[in-house]
Design an enzyme around this catalytic site. Structure first.
Site, PDB file in Angstrom:
ATOM      1  N   GLY A  56       1.103  -1.074   0.201  1.00 48.32           N
ATOM      2  CA  GLY A  56      -0.132   0.196  -0.358  1.00 48.32           C
ATOM      3  C   GLY A  56       0.690   1.186  -0.239  1.00 48.32           C
ATOM      4  O   GLY A  56       0.225   2.689  -0.955  1.00 48.32           O
ATOM      5  N   GLU A 111       4.658   3.511   6.003  1.00 46.56           N
ATOM      6  CA  GLU A 111       3.338   3.230   5.718  1.00 46.56           C
ATOM      7  C   GLU A 111       1.891   4.613   5.212  1.00 46.56           C
ATOM      8  O   GLU A 111       1.904   5.311   5.522  1.00 46.56           O
ATOM      9  CB  GLU A 111       2.741   2.861   7.667  1.00 46.56           C
ATOM     10  N   ASP A 112       1.321   3.180   5.269  1.00 44.98           N
ATOM     11  CA  ASP A 112      -0.134   4.131   4.034  1.00 44.98           C
ATOM     12  C   ASP A 112      -1.502   4.428   5.147  1.00 44.98           C
ATOM     13  O   ASP A 112      -0.849   5.396   5.499  1.00 44.98           O
ATOM     14  CB  ASP A 112      -1.055   3.142   3.604  1.00 44.98           C
ATOM     15  N   ASP A 115      -4.425   1.384  10.769  1.00 45.77           N
ATOM     16  CA  ASP A 115      -5.527   1.556  10.937  1.00 45.77           C
ATOM     17  C   ASP A 115      -5.987   1.190  12.313  1.00 45.77           C
ATOM     18  O   ASP A 115      -6.229   1.639  13.391  1.00 45.77           O
ATOM     19  CB  ASP A 115      -6.019   0.357  10.247  1.00 45.77           C
ATOM     20  N   LYS A 143      -6.645   6.445  11.694  1.00 43.86           N
ATOM     21  CA  LYS A 143      -7.711   6.620  11.818  1.00 43.86           C
ATOM     22  C   LYS A 143      -7.842   6.425  13.665  1.00 43.86           C
ATOM     23  O   LYS A 143      -7.723   5.183  13.857  1.00 43.86           O
ATOM     24  CB  LYS A 143      -9.030   5.596  11.610  1.00 43.86           C
ATOM     25  N   PHE A 164     -13.144   2.955   4.695  1.00 41.65           N
ATOM     26  CA  PHE A 164     -12.355   2.136   3.903  1.00 41.65           C
ATOM     27  C   PHE A 164     -12.124   2.978   2.560  1.00 41.65           C
ATOM     28  O   PHE A 164     -12.997   3.606   1.979  1.00 41.65           O
ATOM     29  CB  PHE A 164     -13.083   0.816   3.187  1.00 41.65           C
ATOM     30  N   ASP A 171      -5.350  -0.802  -1.917  1.00 45.72           N
ATOM     31  CA  ASP A 171      -6.783  -0.951  -3.562  1.00 45.72           C
ATOM     32  C   ASP A 171      -7.713  -1.811  -2.152  1.00 45.72           C
ATOM     33  O   ASP A 171      -7.995  -1.085  -1.007  1.00 45.72           O
ATOM     34  CB  ASP A 171      -6.065  -1.982  -3.595  1.00 45.72           C
ATOM     35  N   ARG A 177      -5.609   0.421  -6.995  1.00 43.74           N
ATOM     36  CA  ARG A 177      -3.844   1.825  -6.725  1.00 43.74           C
ATOM     37  C   ARG A 177      -2.984   2.695  -7.177  1.00 43.74           C
ATOM     38  O   ARG A 177      -2.496   3.628  -6.679  1.00 43.74           O
ATOM     39  CB  ARG A 177      -2.888   0.690  -6.326  1.00 43.74           C
TER      40      ARG A 177
END
Ligand code: 5GP
Length: 186
Positions: A56, A111-112, A115, A143, A164, A171, A177
Site C-alpha cells: 500500500g 506506512e499507508d 488503522d 484512523k 474504507f 487497493d 491503487r
C-alpha cells in the site's frame, strides 16, 4: 498540479460510486511538508533508512523520497493482514527482517494507513530486536477512532474517519491503487 485534471469528485468503479475524499493536490502538499519535517528532524549528519511497507505505501514512499532533500536509504518489506476490506487479525512479514540493515540506524517506517495498529505494533516489536538507534512511524493516514494497539505515529499526513478508502497506492482486492486521489465508497 497537473493531476487535478485527473481526479474528479466522483467516479464509478465496477458499478459502484466512489466519492473523492482527498485530492491529489492536497496529498502532494502534505507529503512534501512531511518530507521537509523528517529532513529537519534528521539533520545533516543522518542518513535515515526509510522502510517502505508494501504494497500500500509504494506510491506514498515514491513521492516522500523525491521530496526528501537529503541522503536517505530506501528498504522494502511486505506486511499482509487484509483480505478485501477486512483484517484477518494475523500479520505476516515478507521477507524476514535483516539485522544488518537496521542496527544503529535511524529508521522511519513509511506506512499507508495505521488503522487498528495491529500490523505496526507487530512490526515495531520485531524491528526493535535489531537495535535501530531510533524508530519513527510516518503514516499517510491514521484512523484514530479505530486504533486499539499501542503505536506512536511520529508523522501523519491525514487523520480520517472510520471508512474504507482506495487510491494513491491503496487497493480494494488488488484494484484502484493507480488512482491519483483518495476515494471512499458511497
Ligand atoms: P491495521 O493492522 O492497522 O489494522 O491495518 C493496517 C493495514 O490495513 C494498512 O496498512 C492497509 O494496508 C490496510 N488498510 C486499513 N484501512 C484501510 C483502508 O481504508 N483502505 C485500504 N485500501 N486498506 C486499508
Amino acid at each position: 498540479m497537473f493531476r487535478e485534471l485527473n481526479d474528479p469528485l466522483q467516479i464509478t468503479l465496477n458499478g459502484q460510486i466512489f466519492k473523492r475524499l482527498i485530492s491529489a493536490a492536497e496529498i502532494e502538499e502534505k507529503v512534501a511538508a512531511m518530507a521537509a519535517q523528517i529532513r529537519a528532524d534528521m539533520g545533516n549528519a543522518e542518513v535515515p533508512v526509510l522502510l517502505c511497507i508494501l504494497n500500500g505505501a509504494f506510491v506514498f514512499a515514491a513521492d516522500l523520497v523525491r521530496y526528501y532533500e537529503g541522503l536517505c536509504e530506501l528498504q522494502f518489506l511486505r506486511l499482509s493482514s487484509y483480505c478485501g476490506t477486512d483484517s484477518t487479525g494475523k500479520v505476516t512479514i515478507y521477507p524476514g527482517l535483516d539485522a544488518e540493515k537496521f542496527r544503529g540506524r535511524r529508521v522511519v517506517i513509511v506506512e499507508d494507513i495505521v488503522d487498528t495498529g495491529l500490523s505496526m505494533n507487530r512490526l515495531l516489536r520485531e524491528l526493535r530486536q535489531y537495535e535501530p538507534r531510533t524508530i519513527d512511524v510516518a503514516a499517510l493516514f491514521t484512523k484514530p477512532a479505530r486504533l486499539c494497539h499501542d503505536v506512536k505515529v511520529s508523522y501523519s499526513c491525514f487523520e480520517i474517519p472510520d471508512a474504507f478508502i482506495v487510491g494513491y497506492g491503496l487497493d480494494y482486492d488488488g484494484l484502484y491503487r493507480n488512482l491519483p486521489a483518495i476515494y471512499v465508497k458511497e
